[in-house]
Design an enzyme around this catalytic site. Structure first.
Site, PDB file in Angstrom:
ATOM      1  N   CYS A 114       9.879   8.871   1.784  1.00  0.00           N
ATOM      2  CA  CYS A 114       9.418   8.412   3.101  1.00  0.00           C
ATOM      3  C   CYS A 114      10.440   8.679   4.210  1.00  0.00           C
ATOM      4  CB  CYS A 114       9.074   6.929   3.063  1.00  0.00           C
ATOM      5  SG  CYS A 114       7.707   6.584   1.953  1.00  0.00           S
ATOM      6  N   HIS A 250       9.003   4.699  10.629  1.00  0.00           N
ATOM      7  CA  HIS A 250       8.152   5.036   9.486  1.00  0.00           C
ATOM      8  C   HIS A 250       7.081   3.961   9.380  1.00  0.00           C
ATOM      9  CE1 HIS A 250       6.595   5.928   5.630  1.00  0.00           C
ATOM     10  NE2 HIS A 250       7.235   4.971   4.991  1.00  0.00           N
ATOM     11  N   ASN A 280       0.335   4.420   4.965  1.00  0.00           N
ATOM     12  CA  ASN A 280       1.674   4.986   4.755  1.00  0.00           C
ATOM     13  C   ASN A 280       1.515   6.447   4.333  1.00  0.00           C
ATOM     14  OD1 ASN A 280       4.206   5.717   3.875  1.00  0.00           O
ATOM     15  ND2 ASN A 280       4.573   3.821   2.726  1.00  0.00           N
TER      16      ASN A 280
HETATM   17  O1  UT7 Z   1       7.159   3.685   2.482  1.00  0.00           O
HETATM   18  C1  UT7 Z   1       8.094   3.522   1.465  1.00  0.00           C
HETATM   19  C2  UT7 Z   1       8.562   2.178   1.376  1.00  0.00           C
HETATM   20  N1  UT7 Z   1       7.526   1.263   0.957  1.00  0.00           N
HETATM   21  C3  UT7 Z   1       7.375   0.154   1.611  1.00  0.00           C
HETATM   22  O2  UT7 Z   1       8.016  -0.057   2.613  1.00  0.00           O
HETATM   23  C4  UT7 Z   1       6.447  -0.883   1.047  1.00  0.00           C
HETATM   24  C5  UT7 Z   1       7.158  -2.186   1.095  1.00  0.00           C
HETATM   25  N2  UT7 Z   1       6.401  -3.301   0.594  1.00  0.00           N
HETATM   26  C6  UT7 Z   1       5.288  -3.787   1.192  1.00  0.00           C
HETATM   27  O3  UT7 Z   1       4.808  -3.263   2.172  1.00  0.00           O
HETATM   28  C7  UT7 Z   1       4.726  -5.091   0.656  1.00  0.00           C
HETATM   29  O4  UT7 Z   1       5.611  -5.604  -0.293  1.00  0.00           O
HETATM   30  C8  UT7 Z   1       3.309  -4.967   0.047  1.00  0.00           C
HETATM   31  C9  UT7 Z   1       2.291  -4.723   1.154  1.00  0.00           C
HETATM   32  C10 UT7 Z   1       3.310  -3.826  -0.955  1.00  0.00           C
HETATM   33  C11 UT7 Z   1       2.930  -6.257  -0.656  1.00  0.00           C
HETATM   34  O5  UT7 Z   1       3.084  -7.368   0.177  1.00  0.00           O
HETATM   35  P1  UT7 Z   1       3.867  -8.664  -0.342  1.00  0.00           P
HETATM   36  O6  UT7 Z   1       3.726  -9.690   0.714  1.00  0.00           O
HETATM   37  O7  UT7 Z   1       5.250  -8.231  -0.695  1.00  0.00           O
HETATM   38  O8  UT7 Z   1       3.034  -9.107  -1.600  1.00  0.00           O
HETATM   39  P2  UT7 Z   1       3.478  -9.201  -3.140  1.00  0.00           P
HETATM   40  O9  UT7 Z   1       3.751  -7.860  -3.706  1.00  0.00           O
HETATM   41  O10 UT7 Z   1       4.562 -10.228  -3.252  1.00  0.00           O
HETATM   42  O11 UT7 Z   1       2.148  -9.753  -3.802  1.00  0.00           O
HETATM   43  C12 UT7 Z   1       1.594 -10.983  -3.422  1.00  0.00           C
HETATM   44  C13 UT7 Z   1       0.318 -11.197  -4.230  1.00  0.00           C
HETATM   45  C14 UT7 Z   1       0.480 -10.963  -5.725  1.00  0.00           C
HETATM   46  O12 UT7 Z   1      -0.251 -11.965  -6.399  1.00  0.00           O
HETATM   47  P3  UT7 Z   1       0.472 -13.245  -7.011  1.00  0.00           P
HETATM   48  O13 UT7 Z   1       1.426 -12.699  -8.031  1.00  0.00           O
HETATM   49  O14 UT7 Z   1       1.161 -13.925  -5.876  1.00  0.00           O
HETATM   50  O15 UT7 Z   1      -0.659 -14.010  -7.595  1.00  0.00           O
HETATM   51  C15 UT7 Z   1      -0.205  -9.644  -5.954  1.00  0.00           C
HETATM   52  O16 UT7 Z   1      -0.735  -9.518  -7.249  1.00  0.00           O
HETATM   53  O17 UT7 Z   1      -0.718 -10.293  -3.794  1.00  0.00           O
HETATM   54  C16 UT7 Z   1      -1.303  -9.672  -4.943  1.00  0.00           C
HETATM   55  N3  UT7 Z   1      -1.780  -8.349  -4.558  1.00  0.00           N
HETATM   56  C17 UT7 Z   1      -3.003  -8.123  -4.025  1.00  0.00           C
HETATM   57  N4  UT7 Z   1      -4.027  -8.938  -3.759  1.00  0.00           N
HETATM   58  C18 UT7 Z   1      -5.130  -8.410  -3.208  1.00  0.00           C
HETATM   59  C19 UT7 Z   1      -1.112  -7.174  -4.615  1.00  0.00           C
HETATM   60  N5  UT7 Z   1      -1.881  -6.185  -4.128  1.00  0.00           N
HETATM   61  C20 UT7 Z   1      -3.070  -6.745  -3.772  1.00  0.00           C
HETATM   62  C21 UT7 Z   1      -4.249  -6.241  -3.200  1.00  0.00           C
HETATM   63  N6  UT7 Z   1      -5.249  -7.111  -2.937  1.00  0.00           N
HETATM   64  N7  UT7 Z   1      -4.412  -4.940  -2.876  1.00  0.00           N
END
Ligand code: UT7
Length: 323
Positions: A114, A250, A280
């Protein structure tokens, strides 16, 4: 007097197919509300069958050349930032060179995921200020839809396809921050974090592989590292945040974009945001945002910009430039 790498044209290409968040509700346990609130993404473009990173990169490059009023043989080099080249080799950049009909000069890919476009800009800048090249096409192009695991809701809803390009030209500057062109660069990587974001295939497995990401852990690194690299680049350029007209980040997640802007003490009114429409697009996201921001009338000649990106590696960096 000192040579500066000045943007003299830009352009972009997005595939026709637009996929709204709601489409994922048909196949995954997810919903528009979750995707929108956690990432800021509303829709993304996916390449059609037969469309590739090199074909999209060529379209973006042609738009940048047209914008500058120049042809392919006016260019000395093509640097293409991508992690989704059509083939393991040759470089997608040489395929773009051929598609453009460019018969001289040289072309190569840069792979910093990225952060790839920032690394490519830095390469182009070094070549221009050292006199190795006079005009360099710098492209970011990705087909991340081809490395998605469509059963993994935590990654496949986040990424999109597309391409953006800028044409840089060597121009004499005064050596001050009033010059147009690239004023400062800061690059970083730390391979200890390679397991946070990677593709589980390649030459060592004999497969293309699929993207794997510990999203919340990448998130934890993102804001601090992005604010630090942007601050370093601004210090090197001899400019302060209040002088910045546009942050062009980004586009991975609106919460990372907002958190970084806050840390830099820059209001969101001065940030170019496209994540809602593109998702992204990895190395394509910054040149897409530059081109779309210019087309929207946000970015104007003479504006002071800071771009910043972080991704797999981890690799991250920033560039300060006057448009
Ligand atoms: O470009 C390269 C660099 N990449 C990035 O910058 C990405 C960086 N990370 C992010 O943007 C965020 O971490 C995400 C958008 C990927 C996720 O957001 P988050 O607030 O960090 O959520 P999380 O991963 O902590 O997940 C929270 C919950 C989980 O459930 P539990 O364990 O709390 O029950 C996931 O299983 O959300 C759940 N979850 C979803 N729920 C509905 C994960 N993906 C989904 C989904 N729909 N698509």
């Amino acid at each position: 007097m000192s040579l500066r790498a000045v943007v003299i044209g830009c352009g972009h290409y997005l595939p026709d197919r637009v996929v709204e968040n709601a489409e994922f509700e048909k196949t995954l346990d997810t919903n528009d509300e979750w995707i929108r609130s956690r990432s800021g993404i509303e829709r993304r473009h996916f390449a059609a069958e037969g469309e590739t990173t090199s074909s999209m990169a060529t379209a973006a490059a042609e738009a940048a050349l047209q914008d500058a009023g120049l042809g392919p043989d006016d260019v000395d080099a093509i640097i293409l930032a991508t992690s989704t080249a059509d083939f393991t080799f040759p470089s997608a950049a040489t395929m773009v060179q051929d598609r453009l009909g460019m018969t001289k000069g040289f072309a190569f890919d840069v792979q910093a995921v990225c952060a790839g476009f920032v690394f490519a800009l830095s390469n182009a800048n070094a070549m221009i200020v050292s006199g190795q090249a006079k005009r360099v096409l710098v492209i970011g192009a990705e087909t991340f839809s081809r490395i998605m695991d469509w059963t993994d809701r935590s990654t496949c809803v986040l990424f999109g396809d597309g391409a953006g390009a800028v044409l840089l030209e060597a121009q004499e500057g005064t050596g001050t921050s009033e010059d147009r062109g690239i004023l400062a660069v800061d690059l970083n990587s730390d391979g200890r974090y390679r397991d946070l974001l990677y593709v589980d295939g390649g030459v060592s497995t004999g497969t293309t592989g699929q993207l794997r990401m510990e999203g919340n852990q990448v998130f934890r690194h993102a804001v601090g590292k992005l604010a630090a690299t942007a601050t370093t680049a601004m210090e090197r350029a001899g400019v302060t945040p209040d002088q910045i007209d546009w942050v062009v980040p980004h586009q991975a997640n609106i919460r990372i974009i907002q958190g970084t802007a806050k840390k830099l003490d820059l209001p969101m009114e001065r940030v170019v945001v496209t994540v809602q429409d593109h998702g992204n697009t990895s190395a394509a996201s910054i040149p897409l945002a530059l081109s779309v921001g210019r087309d929207r009338g946000q970015i104007k000649q003479g504006d002071l910009l800071v771009t910043e990106a972080i991704g797999g590696g981890l690799a991250w960096g920033a560039v300060v430039l006057r448009w």
